[in-house]
Scaffold this active site. Structure first.
Site, PDB file in Angstrom:
ATOM      1  N   GLU A 201      41.932  42.378  46.557  1.00 56.18           N
ATOM      2  CA  GLU A 201      41.563  42.091  48.103  1.00 56.18           C
ATOM      3  C   GLU A 201      41.618  43.286  48.973  1.00 56.18           C
ATOM      4  O   GLU A 201      42.185  43.334  50.170  1.00 56.18           O
ATOM      5  CB  GLU A 201      42.538  41.032  48.389  1.00 56.18           C
ATOM      6  CG  GLU A 201      42.442  39.646  47.567  1.00 56.18           C
ATOM      7  CD  GLU A 201      43.243  38.664  48.281  1.00 56.18           C
ATOM      8  OE1 GLU A 201      42.779  37.584  48.446  1.00 56.18           O
ATOM      9  OE2 GLU A 201      44.334  38.883  48.915  1.00 56.18           O
ATOM     10  N   GLU A 277      40.244  33.434  42.469  1.00 55.61           N
ATOM     11  CA  GLU A 277      41.523  32.857  42.890  1.00 55.61           C
ATOM     12  C   GLU A 277      40.948  31.481  43.576  1.00 55.61           C
ATOM     13  O   GLU A 277      40.504  31.445  44.673  1.00 55.61           O
ATOM     14  CB  GLU A 277      42.285  33.492  43.743  1.00 55.61           C
ATOM     15  CG  GLU A 277      42.888  34.749  43.060  1.00 55.61           C
ATOM     16  CD  GLU A 277      44.003  35.392  44.044  1.00 55.61           C
ATOM     17  OE1 GLU A 277      44.372  34.975  45.212  1.00 55.61           O
ATOM     18  OE2 GLU A 277      44.390  36.629  43.998  1.00 55.61           O
TER      19      GLU A 277
END
Length: 636
Positions: A201, A277
């Site tokens: 991320e 995710e």
């Protein structure tokens, strides 16, 4: 004896050269493919992104993944959790790799026991699961400092997650060691690792455009040859794309799925879609609500993701536990530390039990795959034991005389810069500051994260992010001022990870005058910490104990130790240790109500229980076979 050298034996040198030339001529005529083991010959291409599909060798491949973090699950239970994953119809395991746990001191690596990454990956292969590895170096994962070692913060100019020299030098040394373990586990070398994630991320952080290319190159230079991926949420996807790396997305809603899928198409064209995710629940923070996500909503979103043509990874399939002090924290408008349980309202409970999500997703993935699934393993037994009544007691103030000499410093030293642990500072736990004052006044300073203030041994309140001043009442003569500071967890996500030093930060002031001449105790509460407290150091529990204090008791277990959950009614805030294992923190502000105690960590007979309590002790510690907040369990 004469030593043989090339200079002394020219005839032998000529013969050796002729042998090399002859060998080269012979080997040129060999079919090298015959030297590759049969089981490796079909492993040439690995996982590839071709058009809109993933291909494993020459076949279209759907990634049906689930996340389990080996460091959050007792090693004895890895097989149980992975078999349950396989029985749910998933084909791929994903896991993070926590740098801070694997390199607790510079150059000192630990891949033993519960940190045996290779054993975990190879066990997944044995069970029939592929693996996507997420080695960081930053992993977020609701782990202290996002998995980065706290000793990095000894450098006052440290710039984490950038190409700052102090950071990249540390990453290079860590990756040298880690990748030597990972490379043989790759698919093309016969292992189960089909893809590797580049950092985590980063688009949400995005402080250095040279950083992600550096991490990509660092992986490739050390022999990573499988498909590379990035992973970003809606806040970072636009800035997280890296040339030559397949972008994937993180989300929880169907609305985000459409939005992020459209953006992915705009930046990388027709490529396989992957939700790296899909959040099956969420983590909890102390003092906040228990987060839940309805199983029907989970099924609907998973179905929509698959129907959109995207592969998926369930984060989390099984969350496990933030044993010890490894939990992270968030600090946007206010500081919030994560609870000990990483149950996450995931597909399996913290203790590995089935849920409504498991039953629905198993039916779904079974119908998608069209092949019979293996039967789910039986649940591990749970048990309620007789309550533990602490028999012995040691106040923190009495314990100090059995510890190593305190560190003496004119000014406060933060936890990371303490001259302990071979110069690596203190990573976790508590730190105690003592100095002498001779007058009352207003005490002020920056305390990270929570400091209990004592005049001699009497508590007068707390300093934290909200309360940065406290009144010292009238005193007579020279008095000992003490501040017991707890590292409640370093922030694991956001732009302020460079500022996660713990303890007293900077000067401590009394009426705006800096205090000096501190004695500092490192209270890391590792196993070795308690070894200095022989039985003759303990006394019976008094009617009115002084706090903070350690309490010692015994948990009686029969012939078949089983999982249980400790319930600390009447206790306020502290930590529990069983047979030297740190189960984690408890706090009566909730939402967590019990601590998970794996049966694998219990022995037949009497098990040592030590509770460190900060402010108020209950009469006993109960155990129950029902987990905190009573999540429904389903036995198939």
């Amino acid at each position: 004896m004469t030593t043989w050298t090339l200079r002394r034996r020219p005839g032998r040198t000529l013969g050796f050269l002729l042998l090399v030339v002859l060998s080269f001529l012979v080997l040129r005529r060999l079919d090298w493919s015959t030297l590759i083991p049969l089981w490796l010959r079909h492993r040439k291409l690995g996982l590839q992104a071709k058009g809109q599909n993933f291909m494993l060798e020459d076949s279209i491949f759907w990634i049906f993944g689930g996340s389990i973090h080996y460091f959050r699950v007792p090693k004895e239970y890895w097989r149980d959790r992975l078999l349950k994953m396989k029985a749910c119809g998933l084909n791929t395991l994903t896991t993070y790799v926590p740098w801070n746990l694997h390199e607790p001191e510079r150059g000192k690596f630990d891949f033993s026991g519960n940190l045996d990454l290779e054993a975990f990956v190879l066990l997944a292969a044995e069970i029939g699961l592929w693996v996507i590895l997420r080695p960081g170096p930053y992993i977020c994962s609701e782990v202290d400092l996002g998995g980065l070692p706290s000793w990095l913060l000894q450098d006052s100019g440290m710039k984490l997650r950038t190409t700052y020299k102090g950071f990249t030098e540390a990453v290079d040394l860590y990756f040298d060691h880690l990748m030597s373990r990972v490379v043989p586990l790759q698919y093309k070398h016969g292992g189960p690792v089909i893809a590797v994630q580049v950092e985590n991320e980063y688009g949400s952080y995005n402080k250095d455009p040279a950083y992600m290319p550096y991490i990509k190159k660092a992986l490739e230079d050390r022999g990573i040859i499988e498909l590379l991926l990035t992973s970003d949420n809606k806040d970072g996807l636009q800035k997280g794309v890296v040339h030559g790396v397949l972008a994937t997305i993180n989300l929880q809603s169907q609305q985000e799925l459409q939005l992020l899928s459209t953006f992915l198409f705009s930046v990388q064209g027709i490529q396989p879609k992957m939700v790296m995710e899909y959040w099956t629940g969420w983590f909890d923070s102390w003092g906040g609500p228990h987060n839940i996500l309805d199983s029907s909503e989970v099924l609907e979103t998973v179905s929509a993701i698959i129907d959109s043509g995207s592969s998926i990874n369930l984060y989390m399939f099984h969350g496990g536990t933030n044993f010890g002090f490894i939990n992270g924290a968030m600090h946007f408008h206010e500081y919030k530390s994560d609870v000990t349980s990483y149950d996450y309202d995931a597909v399996l409970t913290e203790a590995g039990d089935y849920t409504a999500k498991y039953s629905k997703l198993r039916d779904f993935f079974g119908s998608v795959s069209g092949i019979p699934l293996p039967p789910p393993p039986d649940l591990l037994p749970k048990m309620s034991y007789e309550p533990v009544t602490p028999s012995y007691y040691l106040s923190l103030w009495d314990a100090l005389k059995y510890m190593e000499e305190p560190i003496k410093s004119e000014k406060p030293i933060n936890m990371e810069n303490l001259p302990v642990n071979n110069g690596n500072g203190q990573a976790f736990g508590y730190i105690l500051y003592e100095t002498t004052i001779s007058s009352s006044g207003i005490l002020s300073g920056l305390v990270c994260d929570r400091g209990q203030v004592f005049v001699n041994s009497v508590s007068i309140g707390f300093l934290d992010y909200q309360t940065m001043k406290i009144i010292i009442p009238r005193i007579q003569g020279y008095t000992v001022l003490r501040i017991l500071v707890e590292n409640r967890g370093r922030v694991n996500y956001g732009n302020n990870i460079d500022n996660q030093r713990k303890g007293l930060i900077g000067n401590l002031y009394l009426d705006n005058s800096p205090l000096k001449n501190f004695r500092i105790y490192s209270l890391d509460m590792k196993k070795s910490f308690f070894q200095r407290f022989d039985m003759d150091k303990w006394s019976t529990v008094p009617e009115a104990p002084a706090f903070p204090a350690f309490f010692l008791g015994g948990l009686s277990v029969g012939l078949s130790p089983a999982d249980t959950f400790l319930k600390l009614e009447g206790w306020e805030k502290g930590v529990v240790f069983i047979n030297g294992q740190n189960l984690g923190r408890y706090w009566n502000i909730g939402p967590q109500e019990t601590l998970y105690l794996p049966g694998a960590w219990l022995d037949k007979g009497i098990n040592q229980v030590i509770i460190f309590e900060e402010t108020m002790a209950g009469p006993l510690v109960q155990s129950t076979d029902i987990p905190y907040l009573g999540r429904n369990q389903y036995i198939n």
